[in-house]
Write a protein that holds these residues in place. Structure first.
Motif, PDB file in Angstrom:
ATOM      1  N   SER A  44       1.405   8.969  -3.169  1.00  0.00           N
ATOM      2  CA  SER A  44       1.147   8.194  -1.959  1.00  0.00           C
ATOM      3  C   SER A  44       1.325   9.085  -0.729  1.00  0.00           C
ATOM      4  N   ILE A  45       0.374   9.011   0.175  1.00  0.00           N
ATOM      5  CA  ILE A  45       0.473   9.740   1.449  1.00  0.00           C
ATOM      6  C   ILE A  45       0.501   8.659   2.530  1.00  0.00           C
ATOM      7  N   PRO A  46       1.695   8.210   2.926  1.00  0.00           N
ATOM      8  CA  PRO A  46       1.823   6.913   3.597  1.00  0.00           C
ATOM      9  C   PRO A  46       1.655   6.879   5.102  1.00  0.00           C
ATOM     10  N   HIS A  47       1.772   8.002   5.781  1.00  0.00           N
ATOM     11  CA  HIS A  47       1.897   7.953   7.239  1.00  0.00           C
ATOM     12  C   HIS A  47       0.551   8.054   7.955  1.00  0.00           C
ATOM     13  N   ASP A  48       0.486   7.452   9.131  1.00  0.00           N
ATOM     14  CA  ASP A  48      -0.645   7.634  10.038  1.00  0.00           C
ATOM     15  C   ASP A  48      -0.500   9.032  10.638  1.00  0.00           C
TER      16      ASP A  48
END
Length: 407
Positions: A141-145
């Protein structure tokens, strides 16, 4: 007096909220006065700027921020994996799992990997090991804006100038049509896609290897793998050389000889008593070439003779443990076993403890490569020099006995 105490307590409780309010009040003027002129000068349209940053607010939960009026002390501890215990970093279940899946992916993508190897000269197992470490082969998962992260860090991080350049580069990625702003997801540090490229590296080194007209390191396996290979090739990967070899280093060879700036022919190490743990000789072409002593945990862990390619991997992530992990997982994909040497226990010291030790070494005239609380090769070998001069057995690793000799 009671009224004064209550008033002061209320002020203390309000301080964080007031600080956050001040930060947010200055955030939009910062973007307009500092970032927009740089972005416009590099061809970013106002529409792209607004689409990417119009609704972004500073994320004060991100690590490594410095609030206005605060200093930037060295952290006592560090949550990033490369700064943790070597033993936990090389947990066998993790290494074996990545290597097993990596072998399957080498077979699954054999044709495209062969073409990438031919073009860039970087071995497939090394490329796939980087892919696995950075994003679990694209499944992490690559979660950040990315724009929230980069804008916050451009405003508040210790390395503001670096993140300002990265933020403008991210705007250029959108302007060039690679992704929409809503698709720009990143790590907490602002790294993008499956290879975890910073935006400037994307613009410089990302590759459209599948020929669809887009450098898609988010969804395309060929683009991802070729981009990793291009990064390593650009950093100076030497084709047909290994990354390094685990070795037995006798006590007669000082651990203070470690480092990329102290290379010598591998045959010289052999003459001094260094031998591969496998019992096999070094390949003839390697024995004639330059090698470097590598002891990432001093005498408390395995030792290696590294080639220049080890330091090319470090260009991807400037950590000895990271580069060693990549090389080791690649070897495991080829059928090698675990390290022969284990990771022994040593004095428990925080990053702050190490930073204070470094400060004392610098005051005594040693080169530690910077007071950052990290036991890089210059710090390790300087500790070895302190130990040797004090008549102690050299460990080349932070410990309280050596710290005590520094006063």
């Amino acid at each position: 007096m009671r009224i004064v105490i209550v008033f002061l307590a209320l002020l203390a409780g309000l301080a964080p909220a007031l600080a956050q309010g001040n930060v947010e009040a200055g955030f939009r003027p910062f973007l307009e006065s500092e970032i927009w002129p740089q972005a416009r000068a590099q061809g970013v349209s106002r529409a792209t700027f607004e689409a990417a940053l119009g609704r972004v607010r500073p994320n004060l939960r991100l690590p490594d921020l410095v609030m206005p009026g605060q200093g930037a002390p060295v952290a006592e501890n560090q949550h990033q994996a490369e700064f943790q215990s070597p033993a936990s970093y090389f947990a066998e279940n993790q290494v074996a799992g990545l290597a097993s899946r990596g072998r399957r992916l080498l077979q699954e993508h054999a044709a495209v990997i062969a073409r990438i190897e031919q073009r860039y000269g970087v071995p497939g197992p090394i490329i796939v090991a980087v892919w696995g470490r950075e994003s679990a082969f694209g499944s992490a998962s690559i979660p950040h804006d990315a724009f929230e992260v980069l804008a916050t860090k451009a405003y508040l991080a210790r390395r503001k100038e670096m993140f300002r350049a990265e933020l403008v580069a991210a705007l250029r990625i959108v302007e060039e049509g690679h992704l929409r702003p809503s698709e720009m997801k990143s790590s907490w540090a602002g790294a993008l896609g499956q290879p975890q490229f910073m935006p400037t590296k994307f613009l410089e080194l990302a590759v459209d290897f599948d020929g669809d007209g887009r450098k898609d390191i988010w969804n395309s396996v060929p683009d991802t793998l070729a981009s990793i290979a291009n990064y390593l090739a650009d950093a100076g990967w030497v084709a047909r050389r290994d990354w390094g070899f685990e070795a037995n280093v006798p006590a007669s060879v000082s651990c203070a000889l470690e480092g990329p700036d102290r290379g010598r022919p591998i045959a010289d190490f052999v003459s001094a008593g260094v031998a591969r743990v496998s019992g096999r000789p070094f390949p003839p072409h390697e024995a004639r070439a330059t090698g470097h002593l590598l002891m990432p945990a001093g005498r408390f862990g395995p030792a290696f003779i590294a080639t220049p390619n080890f330091y090319v991997i470090k260009a991807y992530n400037n950590s000895d443990l990271y580069a060693l992990f990549i090389g080791h997982v690649a070897d495991r994909m080829r059928g090698a076993g675990p390290f022969a040497g284990g990771w022994a226990s040593s004095d428990r010291m925080t990053r702050g403890d190490v930073a204070r030790m470094q400060e004392r070494m610098v005051s005594a005239g040693y080169d530690v490569g910077g007071v950052d609380g990290l036991a890089g090769f210059k710090t390790r070998r300087s500790i070895g020099q302190v130990e040797e001069r004090a008549g102690l057995a050299a460990t080349c690793w932070p410990n309280r006995a050596a710290a005590g000799r520094l006063g």
